[in-house]
Design a protein around this motif. Structure first.
Motif, PDB file in Angstrom:
ATOM      1  N   VAL A  95       0.846  -1.199   0.000  1.00  0.00           N
ATOM      2  CA  VAL A  95       0.000   0.000   0.000  1.00  0.00           C
ATOM      3  C   VAL A  95       0.876   1.243   0.000  1.00  0.00           C
ATOM      4  O   VAL A  95       2.002   1.241   0.513  1.00  0.00           O
ATOM      5  CB  VAL A  95      -0.952   0.019   1.217  1.00  0.00           C
ATOM      6  N   THR A  96       0.346   2.300  -0.559  1.00  0.00           N
ATOM      7  CA  THR A  96       1.074   3.566  -0.598  1.00  0.00           C
ATOM      8  C   THR A  96       0.956   4.285   0.739  1.00  0.00           C
ATOM      9  O   THR A  96       0.160   3.913   1.606  1.00  0.00           O
ATOM     10  CB  THR A  96       0.521   4.471  -1.706  1.00  0.00           C
TER      11      THR A  96
ATOM     12  N   SER B 140      -9.026   0.690  -3.804  1.00  0.00           N
ATOM     13  CA  SER B 140      -7.687   0.140  -4.013  1.00  0.00           C
ATOM     14  C   SER B 140      -7.251  -0.718  -2.821  1.00  0.00           C
ATOM     15  O   SER B 140      -6.674  -1.790  -2.993  1.00  0.00           O
ATOM     16  CB  SER B 140      -6.684   1.279  -4.221  1.00  0.00           C
ATOM     17  N   LEU B 141      -7.572  -0.252  -1.611  1.00  0.00           N
ATOM     18  CA  LEU B 141      -7.234  -1.020  -0.417  1.00  0.00           C
ATOM     19  C   LEU B 141      -7.987  -2.347  -0.378  1.00  0.00           C
ATOM     20  O   LEU B 141      -7.432  -3.383  -0.014  1.00  0.00           O
ATOM     21  CB  LEU B 141      -7.559  -0.204   0.841  1.00  0.00           C
TER      22      LEU B 141
ATOM     23  N   HIS C  91      -9.325   5.375  -3.156  1.00  0.00           N
ATOM     24  CA  HIS C  91      -8.315   4.806  -2.257  1.00  0.00           C
ATOM     25  C   HIS C  91      -8.879   3.602  -1.504  1.00  0.00           C
ATOM     26  O   HIS C  91      -8.190   2.585  -1.329  1.00  0.00           O
ATOM     27  CB  HIS C  91      -7.830   5.864  -1.271  1.00  0.00           C
TER      28      HIS C  91
ATOM     29  N   ARG D 173      -0.318   7.214   1.196  1.00  0.00           N
ATOM     30  CA  ARG D 173      -1.663   7.786   1.272  1.00  0.00           C
ATOM     31  C   ARG D 173      -2.693   6.714   1.614  1.00  0.00           C
ATOM     32  O   ARG D 173      -3.596   6.946   2.419  1.00  0.00           O
ATOM     33  CB  ARG D 173      -2.025   8.460  -0.059  1.00  0.00           C
ATOM     34  N   GLU D 174      -2.545   5.540   1.012  1.00  0.00           N
ATOM     35  CA  GLU D 174      -3.481   4.455   1.316  1.00  0.00           C
ATOM     36  C   GLU D 174      -3.375   4.031   2.775  1.00  0.00           C
ATOM     37  O   GLU D 174      -4.376   3.675   3.408  1.00  0.00           O
ATOM     38  CB  GLU D 174      -3.230   3.271   0.381  1.00  0.00           C
ATOM     39  N   ARG D 175      -2.173   4.101   3.310  1.00  0.00           N
ATOM     40  CA  ARG D 175      -1.989   3.770   4.721  1.00  0.00           C
ATOM     41  C   ARG D 175      -2.742   4.774   5.596  1.00  0.00           C
ATOM     42  O   ARG D 175      -3.353   4.402   6.604  1.00  0.00           O
ATOM     43  CB  ARG D 175      -0.499   3.778   5.054  1.00  0.00           C
TER      44      ARG D 175
END
Length: 226
Positions: free
Chosen positions: A159-160, A196-197, A193, A162-164
């Motif tokens: 995960v990126t 995506s997660l 987001h 931002r996703e975190r």
């Protein structure tokens, strides 16, 4: 499209009350009824309902075991756990088993019906009275209760940054709109987001993202206010 619902509860009066509401609602129909967890599993195989409204405490195979069996076999049938507030120690186990919703029996029947629509549409729903406090309490106790409490916190992979951040906020019980406001992004970006997660973490729905956030140690058991 009609949402087909299976009612699983060992109390006939509870099933009757739910049936009365469902039968009077356009777009929703009763696919069948079960009085035990084992019967619910068998009827899901036969009837392929969209949603199961599942009591936790039933004789023999309980609702948690039945939910685990159902979600392991069918990616299309969603389960809403329905119980009394005194059963809240089972919340985390229910969500772990693959439930997409957790509601309490003293909610208005109309609210339970709303949950059926939400879950059937692929989202997840937990009663507002239990969302943050209970998931926080039991995700935390799963780590601190001692032997057999579960694995230690593990960082999500792939995960990126931002996703975190988004995952942390999902774990805190924030909606997409609240996440957008917190991170100063658009609601559409927040939704992207989250999507995506879901894909990266192989999460069935938003509830499993909440679990992932606690598993990763991104949210403290005391960080939310119920």
């Amino acid at each position: 499209m009609t949402v087909r619902v299976l009612l699983a509860d060992d109390q006939p009066l509870i099933r009757a009350g739910l049936r009365m509401v469902v039968e009077g609602t356009p777009g929703v129909e009763i696919a069948g009824e079960a009085g035990t967890g084992a019967q619910a599993v068998r009827l899901v195989r036969e009837l392929r309902p969209d949603v199961v409204v599942m009591d936790i405490r039933m004789p023999g195979m309980d609702g948690i075991e039945a939910t685990q069996a159902i979600t392991a076999e069918s990616a299309d049938t969603r389960v809403i756990m329905l119980t009394t507030f005194d059963d809240d120690a089972n919340v985390y186990a229910s969500l772990r088993a693959g439930a997409s919703g957790f509601l309490v029996k003293d909610m208005a029947l109309e609210d339970i019906l709303t949950a059926v629509h939400v879950v059937a549409a692929g989202d997840a729903l937990i009663a507002p009275s239990v969302t943050r406090r209970l998931i926080a309490d039991f995700a935390g106790s799963a780590r601190s209760a001692g032997a057999g409490a579960g694995p230690p916190p593990r960082e999500p992979t792939g995960v990126t940054v931002r996703e975190r951040e988004v995952l942390t906020l999902v774990g805190g019980g924030l909606s997409n709109a609240e996440i957008a406001a917190e991170l100063h992004i658009s609601p559409g970006t927040a939704k992207a987001h989250v999507a995506s997660l879901l894909a990266k973490l192989s999460a069935r729905d938003r509830v499993q993202l909440v679990i992932a956030a606690y598993d990763a140690g991104l949210v403290s058991p005391r960080a939310t206010n119920g």
